[in-house]
Every structure is written in C-alpha cells, then in structure tokens.
Design a protein around this motif. Structure first.
Motif, short mmCIF file in Angstrom:
data_model
loop_
_atom_site.label_atom_id
_atom_site.label_comp_id
_atom_site.label_asym_id
_atom_site.label_seq_id
_atom_site.Cartn_x
_atom_site.Cartn_y
_atom_site.Cartn_z
N ALA A 79 0.85 -1.18 0.00
CA ALA A 79 0.00 0.00 0.00
C ALA A 79 0.89 1.24 0.00
O ALA A 79 2.11 1.12 0.03
N GLU A 80 0.26 2.42 -0.02
CA GLU A 80 0.92 3.72 -0.01
C GLU A 80 1.47 4.07 -1.40
O GLU A 80 2.36 3.41 -1.91
N SER A 81 0.94 5.15 -1.96
CA SER A 81 1.28 5.53 -3.34
C SER A 81 2.78 5.74 -3.55
O SER A 81 3.32 5.30 -4.56
N GLY A 82 3.45 6.39 -2.61
CA GLY A 82 4.89 6.62 -2.76
C GLY A 82 5.67 5.33 -2.85
O GLY A 82 6.56 5.18 -3.69
N ASN A 83 5.34 4.38 -1.98
CA ASN A 83 6.01 3.08 -2.01
C ASN A 83 5.71 2.32 -3.30
O ASN A 83 6.59 1.68 -3.88
N ILE A 84 4.47 2.39 -3.74
CA ILE A 84 4.08 1.68 -4.97
C ILE A 84 4.80 2.27 -6.17
O ILE A 84 5.33 1.53 -7.01
N VAL A 85 4.86 3.60 -6.27
CA VAL A 85 5.54 4.24 -7.40
C VAL A 85 7.02 3.85 -7.41
O VAL A 85 7.58 3.52 -8.46
N GLN A 86 7.67 3.87 -6.25
CA GLN A 86 9.08 3.46 -6.18
C GLN A 86 9.25 2.01 -6.61
O GLN A 86 10.18 1.67 -7.34
N TYR A 87 8.35 1.15 -6.15
CA TYR A 87 8.39 -0.26 -6.53
C TYR A 87 8.24 -0.42 -8.04
O TYR A 87 9.00 -1.16 -8.68
N LEU A 88 7.28 0.27 -8.63
CA LEU A 88 7.07 0.17 -10.08
C LEU A 88 8.28 0.69 -10.84
O LEU A 88 8.70 0.09 -11.85
N ASP A 89 8.89 1.78 -10.38
CA ASP A 89 10.09 2.29 -11.02
C ASP A 89 11.22 1.26 -10.97
O ASP A 89 11.88 1.00 -11.98
N ARG A 90 11.45 0.68 -9.79
CA ARG A 90 12.53 -0.30 -9.65
C ARG A 90 12.26 -1.57 -10.46
O ARG A 90 13.16 -2.14 -11.05
N THR A 91 11.02 -2.01 -10.44
CA THR A 91 10.69 -3.31 -11.04
C THR A 91 10.48 -3.23 -12.55
O THR A 91 10.91 -4.12 -13.28
N TYR A 92 9.82 -2.18 -13.01
CA TYR A 92 9.44 -2.11 -14.42
C TYR A 92 10.09 -0.95 -15.18
O TYR A 92 9.99 -0.88 -16.40
#
Length: 96
Positions: A79-92
């Motif tokens: 959860a949490e938009s900031g964490n999700i955006v960072q995850y998407l940047d790192r992963t994809y």
C-alpha cells in the motif's frame, strides 16, 4: 514514441497487477499514471469509501489504505502511493 504519446492500454481482467483504489483519489491516480507510463496491464478494484469497510484490502496488504497493489508477477502486495511508485520504477522502469 514517448510514453506520453502512447495510447494507454485498457484495463485487463486477466492482468497480473490488481490495484485497489477509490474514485477521484489523487494518490490512486498517481499510481494509475505510473502503471500507464510503463504500459502495464492492470485491473482496478474500486473499494468502499469508509475505511471500516475495506476488509478485502486489509486481508492482502495488512492495512485498509488505498491505493494498494498485488503484483502476481513478483508476489508483492503493498500500500501507499509513494512506495508503490518506487516499486514500479525499480521493477518495471529499469532503475536500480
């Protein structure tokens, strides 16, 4: 063609990413924009506006907050938009 020129992919019920979100939520839209930027297929599940009625979200990420994602490609739920955006940047996004 840049990401901003690309036509966003339609949501797919068969997508590997599930996004829990609210209507007109700016934090949810931040995640939607990032998913669209990377051309990722995702399925939205709109949740109840009342925190107390978001048990489905709590079961998968441990909190009733949105946005929240489940990525079946990697087994990540968060959860949490900031964490999700960072995850998407790192992963994809190819950022390491």
């Amino acid at each position: 063609m840049s990401a901003s020129e690309a036509t966003p992919k339609p949501e797919s019920a068969d997508a590997d990413i599930l996004l829990y979100r609210l209507q007109a939520c700016p934090f949810c839209e931040r995640v939607v924009n990032k998913l669209d930027e990377y051309g990722l297929d995702y399925h939205s599940r709109f949740v109840e506006p009342l925190h107390s009625e978001r048990d489905a979200v709590k079961r998968v990420v441990g909190a009733r907050t949105v946005p929240a994602i489940i990525d079946d490609n990697t087994g990540v739920a968060m959860a949490e938009s900031g964490n999700i955006v960072q995850y998407l940047d790192r992963t994809y996004g190819g950022e390491n």
